[in-house]
Design a protein around this motif. Structure first.
Motif, PDB file in Angstrom:
ATOM      1  N   CYS A  12     137.086  50.167  43.048  1.00 24.36           N
ATOM      2  CA  CYS A  12     135.939  50.908  42.503  1.00 24.36           C
ATOM      3  C   CYS A  12     134.641  50.526  43.206  1.00 24.36           C
ATOM      4  CB  CYS A  12     135.828  50.682  41.001  1.00 24.36           C
ATOM      5  SG  CYS A  12     137.110  51.525  40.044  1.00 24.36           S
ATOM      6  N   ALA A  13     134.452  49.233  43.462  1.00 23.74           N
ATOM      7  CA  ALA A  13     133.241  48.785  44.153  1.00 23.74           C
ATOM      8  C   ALA A  13     133.166  49.375  45.561  1.00 23.74           C
ATOM      9  CB  ALA A  13     133.202  47.256  44.204  1.00 23.74           C
ATOM     10  N   ALA A  14     134.308  49.439  46.250  1.00 19.46           N
ATOM     11  CA  ALA A  14     134.330  50.022  47.591  1.00 19.46           C
ATOM     12  C   ALA A  14     133.985  51.510  47.537  1.00 19.46           C
ATOM     13  CB  ALA A  14     135.700  49.810  48.233  1.00 19.46           C
ATOM     14  N   LEU A  15     134.508  52.227  46.541  1.00 19.23           N
ATOM     15  CA  LEU A  15     134.195  53.653  46.398  1.00 19.23           C
ATOM     16  C   LEU A  15     132.728  53.874  46.051  1.00 19.23           C
ATOM     17  CD1 LEU A  15     137.411  54.922  44.617  1.00 19.23           C
ATOM     18  CD2 LEU A  15     136.627  55.559  46.896  1.00 19.23           C
ATOM     19  N   VAL A  16     132.173  53.043  45.178  1.00 16.83           N
ATOM     20  CA  VAL A  16     130.750  53.152  44.832  1.00 16.83           C
ATOM     21  C   VAL A  16     129.898  52.957  46.084  1.00 16.83           C
ATOM     22  CG1 VAL A  16     128.861  51.962  43.632  1.00 16.83           C
ATOM     23  CG2 VAL A  16     130.938  52.560  42.389  1.00 16.83           C
ATOM     24  N   ASP A  17     130.221  51.939  46.882  1.00 19.57           N
ATOM     25  CA  ASP A  17     129.472  51.702  48.123  1.00 19.57           C
ATOM     26  C   ASP A  17     129.589  52.898  49.066  1.00 19.57           C
ATOM     27  OD1 ASP A  17     128.722  49.212  47.189  1.00 19.57           O
ATOM     28  OD2 ASP A  17     130.196  48.116  48.399  1.00 19.57           O
ATOM     29  N   ARG A  18     130.785  53.463  49.153  1.00 15.89           N
ATOM     30  CA  ARG A  18     131.013  54.615  50.029  1.00 15.89           C
ATOM     31  C   ARG A  18     130.197  55.824  49.558  1.00 15.89           C
ATOM     32  NH1 ARG A  18     132.451  56.142  55.099  1.00 15.89           N
ATOM     33  NH2 ARG A  18     133.423  58.184  55.055  1.00 15.89           N
ATOM     34  N   ILE A  19     130.220  56.090  48.268  1.00 16.92           N
ATOM     35  CA  ILE A  19     129.463  57.225  47.714  1.00 16.92           C
ATOM     36  C   ILE A  19     127.964  57.006  47.916  1.00 16.92           C
ATOM     37  CG2 ILE A  19     128.818  58.416  45.572  1.00 16.92           C
ATOM     38  CD1 ILE A  19     131.757  57.779  44.623  1.00 16.92           C
ATOM     39  N   ASN A  20     127.481  55.818  47.590  1.00 15.05           N
ATOM     40  CA  ASN A  20     126.047  55.535  47.695  1.00 15.05           C
ATOM     41  C   ASN A  20     125.558  55.501  49.142  1.00 15.05           C
ATOM     42  OD1 ASN A  20     125.729  55.465  44.930  1.00 15.05           O
ATOM     43  ND2 ASN A  20     125.984  53.251  44.798  1.00 15.05           N
ATOM     44  N   GLY A  21     126.455  55.310  50.090  1.00  8.61           N
ATOM     45  CA  GLY A  21     126.077  55.279  51.501  1.00  8.61           C
ATOM     46  C   GLY A  21     126.054  56.651  52.160  1.00  8.61           C
ATOM     47  N   GLY A  22     126.344  57.700  51.408  1.00  7.10           N
ATOM     48  CA  GLY A  22     126.378  59.056  51.963  1.00  7.10           C
ATOM     49  C   GLY A  22     125.005  59.543  52.376  1.00  7.10           C
ATOM     50  N   THR A  23     124.953  60.258  53.486  1.00  6.94           N
ATOM     51  CA  THR A  23     123.673  60.791  53.973  1.00  6.94           C
ATOM     52  C   THR A  23     123.600  62.313  53.870  1.00  6.94           C
ATOM     53  OG1 THR A  23     124.534  60.841  56.230  1.00  6.94           O
ATOM     54  CG2 THR A  23     123.309  58.854  55.548  1.00  6.94           C
ATOM     55  N   ALA A  24     124.707  62.976  53.552  1.00  6.41           N
ATOM     56  CA  ALA A  24     124.718  64.440  53.454  1.00  6.41           C
ATOM     57  C   ALA A  24     124.112  64.921  52.145  1.00  6.41           C
ATOM     58  CB  ALA A  24     126.148  64.970  53.591  1.00  6.41           C
TER      59      ALA A  24
END
Length: 150
Positions: A12-24
């Motif tokens: 979950c932490a990895a997915l949160v980081d991935r979502i929050n790192g989105g630039t689109a």
């Protein structure tokens, strides 16, 4: 090696980081991880993206002491809409698609967390009943994620 973080927490932490790192896309409030179930009709007054661990299964694929774990993880996207115009709904549908594209078939840089598939429970368009009754946009992306053994 001793476990230092629960596999579902790591996923979950990895997915949160991935979502929050989105630039689109631009999130007014960053995505968060929680162990609590999400009620789609909770008091929502702005955009929320919640990552929730739903299930965890210990895989038994090898003779090793411990194998990977498989997780069902839900990403809830909810927002209170002040008007139910097609434009405001379309903007949220686009956000759901952009988040989906960001996490679908994704592997973490260290290879420990991998998104394997999207579950059939995924609803990329809003629940019409909740939208009409509560002016609440609710969509969910459900993923099967695997975490490597510690």
């Amino acid at each position: 090696m001793s476990v230092t973080i629960a596999p579902s927490t790591e996923a979950c932490a990895a997915l949160v980081d991935r979502i929050n790192g989105g630039t689109a896309y631009n999130l007014d409030v960053l995505a968060t991880y929680s162990r609590l179930d999400v009620n789609p009709i909770d008091e929502i007054d702005r955009l929320r993206v919640d990552v929730i661990a739903v299930e965890e299964t210990q895989l038994s694929e090898t003779l090793a002491v411990e194998d990977r774990t498989s997780h069902k993880i839900a990403i809830w996207i909810r927002d209170k809409l002040t008007d139910l115009t097609g434009e405001s709904i379309d903007e949220r549908c686009l956000l759901v698609r952009q988040i989906f594209q960001r996490v679908n078939n994704w592997d973490s840089a260290d290879g420990r967390v991998r998104v394997w598939e999207t579950d059939e429970e995924t609803r990329m368009t809003p629940d019409k009943a909740i939208l009409n009754q509560h002016q609440l946009f609710v969509a969910v992306i459900v993923l099967r994620v695997e975490v490597e053994a510690s």
